[in-house]
Every structure is written in C-alpha cells, then in structure tokens.
Scaffold this active site. Structure first.
Site: not given
Ligand code: UD1
Ligand code: MG
Length: 456
Positions: A17, A21, A176, A394
């Site tokens: 396909g 869209r 379907n 740290s």
C-alpha cells in the site's frame, strides 16, 4: 498435537500500500506502535500463529520495508508487486512461494497489527476441517468502506465491496476484516480465476469466495472483535492502535504481578518484561528492550530503554536508563541520573544528578551528586572503570579512559585524569586559600566607591 499444528503454514503479508493518508516519508508499515513497526507486529503474530514460512509483498523501490522484514524475520521472503492492481494481484506476487505447496495459507495486512495469534489460529482451523477459504468477519459499528459478507442461509457466498454493492447489500453490518486463509493446495488455482470486472478494475482477493463456492468448496467465516481488524491509514488511526496496544500491555503487566499505580500513564514496549512485585509509579516510559527483575521500583517520570534492572533496584524519580544500562541487585539510581552502556553492580548508589556512560560501577560503590564520566572527547568514546566500594565525592569529573580502584576515595570537586589505585585517596582540585578579614575590607572599599560616584 492439534491438527493445525501439524499443518505447514505460509503467511503472506500484504504491504504494498502507498499509505498516502499518513502524509509521511516513511512507508506506512514502518511506522511504530508499542516500540515496534506495524510490520514487525504482524510478522511476530504470524509466527505465533504457527506459520513456518513468511512472505512479504512490498511496493516497487521499497528496500526499506524489505530491510525491516529481513531484520525481524530473516526467513521471510520478499516479493515486489510492480503495479498496484488489487489485493488478489498482491497475493499473486508471491506466486513462487504459493507454488511450494503449504497446507494453510494465511493472508494478513501489514497495516493491521492488532490481530491476535489466537485469532489467526482460529482462521486456520476451518482449513483443517476441509474448507477451501476462511474469512475473518466482524460486526462493524459503521461498515462504510468495508466489504460486506453476503450469505445465503448459513453459507457465505460472496464478499461485496462497498463500491460494487447494492443498497440492500450495503445495509449488511457483517463485514470483511480483510484477513483470510486459503487451502494451500487450491490457493493458486482459486486466485488465478479472479478477474477485475468491478468498479475499481482491480483484482479483489475478496472474489476468492465466489470462485471457491463455484468450485464446490466450503467457505467459513470466523468472527473477530472489530478492534483486532482496525487498520492504520491515518495518524489518528495509528494513535488508536497505539492506545489499544498500551491497554493490552498494561493489563498483561497487572495480570503478571506488577503494581502500576496509574496504569493509564505508563507506556510500555511490546517486549517490556516485568518481574513479580515490581512497582511502577506514574508517568514512566519503557522503550524497547527493557527487563525489570522482581521487587524493583521504578519511580515516577523515569524513561528506560534497552536496559536491565536487577532485583530490588530503585530507579528514579526522573531517571533515564539508556541502551546497555544494566543495574545489579539492590542498586539505586536516583533523580536526574542518566546511565548508558554501563554495568552498575549490586548495591551501587548513583543517587543524584549523575551521568554514567561507557563504564562499570563496582559493587557498593557510591557516586556523589554530580559525578560525571567524561566519556567523549568529541571524536571517540572511552571507558571509566570504578571499583567495588569506591567512593566518588560530589561534583567529580572522571576523564575517561580512567580506572578508580576498589575502595579508592576521590575528593569532592575533583577532575580525575589519572588512574587511582585501590584504597588510595585522590584529590584533584585547587587548594583553598582563606584570607582573614579580607571580605569585610573589600565590602567597605566597594561602598566607598559607590558613594563617591553618587556625589559627583
Ligand atoms: C480490503 C477488502 C475489504 C475489507 C477491507 C478491510 C479487498 C478487495 N477488499 O479493502 O473487503 O473490508 O480490506 O480492511 O480486498 N494492498 C497491496 N496491493 C494492492 C492493494 C492492496 O499490497 O494492490 C495491501 C494494502 O497495502 C493493505 C491491504 O492490501 O495492507 C488492503 O488493501 P486496502 O486498499 O486497504 O483494501 P480495502 O479497500 O481497505
Ligand atoms: Mg484498507
């Protein structure tokens, strides 16, 4: 063993396909839902339904779709439908593999990813009982655009496309779903007898029903929930499909023994694996490839991808685990911490504001707030190795490649460029200078200057 398990099954995935869209540069079947392409979902479901051979029909020039098929299902054979002349024409693009003589042939759509393996198994079942064709039917809320199932008494005799249907036929809601199964021994013969005498001048797969009836073959209808045959033609439908997958994955996580405090805010990938008694707080996102072991807690607003979280680990809130992050049992990765391609061993703590990439953090090591592994020099990546029981103060930058030995201690605010041996203390920062009374004198001088300026 059930009859259908012994039967050899070929699944043909129609994916030629155009997907106009979607308004996308990406082919429709490569769009993703729950962390996997639509094509990937369909291929996985076909396998789960017991299909041993897979064929994918793609449009001309769709090497990207072929590559995705090859990646996810190397055994899949790819066929190109050179011209888009209808669903039966698309199936016949795979003529070569149809001629190999499978017992069951399943035909599925690459853009219809919600169909469940159990449903495909049910669709195969009538073939084992001698049917020539089985059709997946559903009661459409709004049948507009779908082919209608036309019955005579209990028997399906035709599928009529909307454009070719009479008003009476259009009133039928039994529609379907598009997916079908064909008796392998008859498939080519039936498909070759389909013509293009219809409104669209296409070769409709749906006409296989009339052809089968004319040949005296039994045609079956299997019912499916409408949600499973939801196709993706637009971005809005892609979002609907994503939501449906998320609902399934949330339900499965709860069913398997995880606590989700606000399930509707947690987003999973198709392959997210949660152990027992895992708790997931609100607003957590799981990208593909995450496993979480028993008893771990994923706190709010964390993002995980390609990561393994060990038993009893605590992650977040606001943590990011990137591909290759593995956290050993009992480790703690706290707020604003990012871990990438790194093994964090059991009991290690990375509690705040830290980046650990291309590294190992040894068992029970403690990384202070703001520890950064500087793994990239703008050209190459380098590793950092932090030993067991190490303590990193740290705001430390560890310039990779660098090794911190077991039990070593790195002073706060260090920029570490050289290896630190086991049990050593490394301090790599400027010495502090303290000048007694100097601040007060500085302030007095500043004030005097300001006053002089205001005067004149
Ligand atoms: C099809 C069915 C319709 C059913 C509906 C369910 C036919 C003739 N009609 O209609 O009865 O109710 O699906 O969604 O089969 N494709 C190709 N090559 C082609 C044409 C289609 O690969 O030449 C692929 C598409 O990419 C898609 C699938 O086949 O994955 C179905 O095609 P689509 O055009 O969506 O068929 P519908 O008109 O929706
Ligand atoms: Mg369609």
């Amino acid at each position: 063993m059930t009859a259908s398990a012994a039967r050899r099954c070929l699944t043909i995935v129609l994916a030629a396909g155009e997907g106009t869209r979607m308004r996308s540069d990406l082919p429709k079947v490569l769009h993703r839902a729950a962390g996997r392409s639509l094509l990937g979902h369909v291929l996985a479901t076909a396998r789960d339904a017991g299909s041993e051979a897979l064929a994918v029909v793609v449009g001309p020039g769709r090497e990207d779709v072929a590559a995705e098929a090859a990646k996810l299902a190397p055994e899949a054979r790819v066929f190109v439908q050179e011209e888009r002349r209808g669903t039966a024409h698309a199936v016949l693009a795979a003529r070569e593999v149809l001629a190999e003589g499978y017992d069951d042939v399943l035909i599925v759509y690459g853009d219809t990813p919600l169909v469940r393996a159990e449903t495909l198994k049910r669709l195969r079942a009538p073939l084992a009982r001698g049917a020539g064709v089985a059709v997946l039917g559903f009661e459409a809320q709004d049948p507009t655009g779908y082919g209608r199932l036309i019955s005579e008494g209990p028997n399906l005799v035709a599928i009529r496309e909307e454009k070719d249907a009479t008003d009476e036929e259009r009133a039928i809601r039994l529609s379907n779903g598009g997916l079908m199964s064909l008796a392998g021994a008859r498939a080519l013969d039936l498909l070759d007898r389909i013509g293009d005498q219809n409104a669209k001048r296409e070769f409709y797969l749906t006409d296989v029903v009339e052809v089968a009836v004319l040949s005296g073959l039994a045609v079956a209808v299997e019912a499916a929930p409408e949600a499973e045959v939801q196709g993706v033609n637009t971005r809005a439908q892609l979002a609907t499909v994503e939501a449906a997958f998320q609902n399934r994955l949330r339900a499965a996580a709860l069913e398997n023994g995880a606590t989700l405090i606000a399930p509707e805010t947690v987003f999973f990938s198709h392959d997210t694996a949660l152990g027992r008694d895992v708790t997931v707080e609100p607003n957590v996102v799981f990208g593909p490839g995450v496993t979480v072991e028993d008893g771990a807690v994923i706190h709010a607003f964390s993002h995980l991808e390609g990561a393994h979280v060990g038993r009893g680990v605590s992650v977040g809130p606001f943590a990011r685990l990137r591909p290759g992050a593995t956290l050993g049992a009992g480790a703690r990765v706290g707020n604003f911490v990012e871990v990438k391609n790194a093994e964090v061993e059991e009991g290690a703590k990375l509690n705040h504001l830290t980046y650990v990439g291309d590294a190992r953090v040894g068992a029970r090591a403690n990384l202070g707030a703001g520890t950064i592994t500087c793994n990239y020099d703008g050209v190459s990546k380098f590793r950092t190795d932090i030993g067991a029981d190490a303590f990193i103060g740290s705001n430390t930058a560890l310039i990779a490649p660098v090794t911190i030995g077991d039990g070593a201690y790195v002073g706060t605010g260090s920029v570490v460029t050289e290896d630190v041996p086991a049990d050593a203390l490394a301090i790599a920062r400027a010495h502090q200078i303290t000048k007694p009374g100097r601040a007060a004198r500085l302030r007095a001088a500043q004030k005097a200057k300001k006053a002089a300026k205001a005067k004149g």
